[in-house]
Design an enzyme around this catalytic site. Structure first.
Site, PDB file in Angstrom:
ATOM      1  N   LYS A 181      39.079  50.385  37.057  1.00  0.00           N
ATOM      2  CA  LYS A 181      39.615  49.487  36.036  1.00  0.00           C
ATOM      3  C   LYS A 181      38.627  48.339  35.812  1.00  0.00           C
ATOM      4  CE  LYS A 181      41.970  45.767  35.896  1.00  0.00           C
ATOM      5  NZ  LYS A 181      41.364  45.075  34.718  1.00  0.00           N
ATOM      6  N   GLU A 256      35.028  41.292  47.239  1.00  0.00           N
ATOM      7  CA  GLU A 256      33.865  40.417  47.030  1.00  0.00           C
ATOM      8  C   GLU A 256      34.302  39.324  46.069  1.00  0.00           C
ATOM      9  OE1 GLU A 256      31.212  38.333  45.718  1.00  0.00           O
ATOM     10  OE2 GLU A 256      30.605  40.009  44.466  1.00  0.00           O
ATOM     11  N   CYS A 290      28.455  35.238  40.867  1.00  0.00           N
ATOM     12  CA  CYS A 290      29.089  34.725  42.087  1.00  0.00           C
ATOM     13  C   CYS A 290      28.070  34.090  43.031  1.00  0.00           C
ATOM     14  CB  CYS A 290      29.859  35.841  42.790  1.00  0.00           C
ATOM     15  SG  CYS A 290      28.847  37.298  43.112  1.00  0.00           S
ATOM     16  N   GLU A 394      35.193  26.683  42.661  1.00  0.00           N
ATOM     17  CA  GLU A 394      34.227  27.482  41.906  1.00  0.00           C
ATOM     18  C   GLU A 394      34.414  27.215  40.417  1.00  0.00           C
ATOM     19  OE1 GLU A 394      32.417  31.912  42.080  1.00  0.00           O
ATOM     20  OE2 GLU A 394      34.579  31.843  41.843  1.00  0.00           O
TER      21      GLU A 394
END
Length: 490
Positions: A181, A256, A290, A394
């Site tokens: 997905k 992750e 990331c 973040e």
């Protein structure tokens, strides 16, 4: 060049289940980030579509898993060749769908997608298993590794094909079948490579692609009792939901997640190299990686020199139309994400931070067609407390914060002072210092005097809230297989 990939209509995409393109009952709008306009429709899949995809994957599993590693590797290499043959079309599509520059897609995303297949096609041929003798008992023990079954793969919107293929390649190389997905915001290149699957000799049902949102399609996939393994790249908040949803089934998880990555710059650093690389590590792909640097700690004796030179270099990092070869950055992924990133800059200002360049300081000059695109210039902030949300959370945009430090201990403490632990960079010419600091930083990856140099054999992943598990040559092989110990008495 393969022509088939170009003939698919871009207006409406279908799911890819059991080797067929299958329409969906309902669709979601997908936007071109550089114009802010809807440019195609993505399937809004749910339980029914996931059920069909899992059934197709289960049916394909016995034959695919029975093939030798060499036979599967041949298919992966063919797929890599087809991605290379369609590189330009895929790069253009990735840029239009994600907002990144065509240059970045052409030089990073698509070549790495092909390489992911080549790497695992080779890697899977070179693993060995364990054996131990127990002569006094007349026994021999050995291990074998078997594919797990149907792998559920959920990939993000920042490096769409790059991170999707990083999951598909090891999953099918080791003999699993897949239900993937991709992000509903960036589904085009995933859908384009479905067209290449048949040409590469991937049997129907080995790779299935179900498009849709996390709460609907992702939820159905993660909670499916016959999907024993989930590999996910995305936010820590979504990973918490995946962990809860999959808990009743004892699934294997590889997560992750986000990062709040520090750069630690000592006074003896090579500043020319350091500034050039740290601008790239802060702002590449609109800061939507990331591994991007979002906190820069500079030794006090060089702090003012570094700040001045870094801001000057950041101002030269051009944000503009993705198709313009002189653009370093394109548009952010969505209007909502742009507003979120801008809100962090506003928060920094309200806390007394200084915005040296970028958002609210430098004007962007964009063509009329891109006036409603989600653009934001490279932004550098100083004067922010380590406890601020701007330094703790973040942001995932073209924003980096710079702060001074006095001692090595203080630098390490600041570097470790967030809940994330994905990556870090250290800049110094002192070989002892880089080894000491690298060892003490709580990060899954530490680069010294460089950034984003990757050997795919090595473990990739984060500590703390940056994830669970590792992926890479041996680690992906271990994750996508189950080990079995066998004892033979003779």
């Amino acid at each position: 060049k393969s022509k088939d990939i170009q003939t698919l209509s871009f207006t409406q995409r279908f799911n890819y289940i059991g080797g067929q393109f299958v329409p969906c009952r309902s669709y979601i709008d997908s936007y071109n980030p550089s114009t802010g306009e809807v440019y195609c429709k993505v399937p809004d899949s749910g339980e029914e579509e996931v059920e069909a995809a899992v059934a197709a994957a289960k049916e394909a599993f016995p034959e695919w898993s029975a093939r030798s590693a060499e036979q599967r590797a041949k298919v992966l290499n063919k797929l890599a060749d087809l991605i290379d043959a369609n590189l330009e079309e895929l790069a253009q599509a990735e840029s239009r769908d994600q907002g990144k520059t065509v240059t970045f897609a052409r030089t990073v995303d698509i070549p790495r997608s092909a390489y992911n297949f080549r790497f695992f096609a080779s890697s899977v041929l070179h693993h060995t298993t364990d054996c131990s003798q127990m002569d006094h008992m007349g026994c021999l023990n050995y291990t074998i590794r078997c594919p797990v079954g149907v792998a559920g793969l959920i990939s993000p919107w920042n490096l769409p094909l790059y991170l999707l293929t990083w999951k598909i390649a090891p999953a099918i190389a080791t003999g699993n079948t897949v239900v993937a997905k991709p992000s509903e915001m960036t589904s085009v290149t995933a859908w384009m490579i479905c067209k290449l699957m048949g040409q590469a000799g991937v049997p129907p049902g080995v790779v299935n692609m179900v498009f849709g949102t996390g709460p609907k399609a992702g939820h159905a996939l993660v909670g499916h009792p016959e999907v024993p393994l989930i590999s996910f790249t995305g936010s820590t908040a979504t990973a918490q939901r995946i962990t809860e949803r999959s808990a009743p089934y004892c699934k294997k998880l590889s997560l992750e997640l986000g990062g709040k990555n520090p750069a630690i710059i000592f006074a003896d650093a090579d500043l020319d190299q350091c500034i050039e690389t740290t601008v790239r590590s802060s702002f590449s792909n609109q800061g939507e990686i990331c591994l991007c640097t979002s906190r820069i700690y500079v030794e006090r004796s060089i702090y003012s020199t570094f700040l001045e030179r870094f801001v000057a270099a950041a101002r030269k990092w051009k944000t503009g139309v993705p198709s313009d070869p002189s653009s370093n950055n394109g548009a952010l992924i969505s209007k909502e994400h742009l507003q979120k990133v801008q809100s962090f800059v506003e928060l920094a200002k309200s806390e007394g931070g200084i915005v040296h360049c970028g958002e609210g300081v430098d004007q962007l000059h964009l063509p009329a067609a891109n006036a409603n695109g989600y653009f934001m210039p490279a932004t550098v902030i100083s004067g922010i407390s380590d406890s601020s949300r701007v330094m703790q959370e973040e942001i995932f945009g073209p924003v980096t914060c710079i702060s001074p430090f006095d001692t090595e201990d203080e630098a390490v403490s600041k570097g470790n002072g967030v809940r994330y632990g994905l990556a870090a960079t250290v800049w110094s010419r002192d070989v002892g210092k880089v080894h000491r600091v690298a060892k003490r930083l709580q990060a899954g990856l530490v680069w010294t005097n460089c950034w984003l140099v990757r050997d795919l054999n090595l473990p990739f992943g984060g500590m703390k809230n940056s994830g669970v598990g590792r992926e890479g040559g041996k680690d992906s092989y271990h994750f996508f297989t189950e080990v079995k110990s066998i004892t033979i008495k003779h």
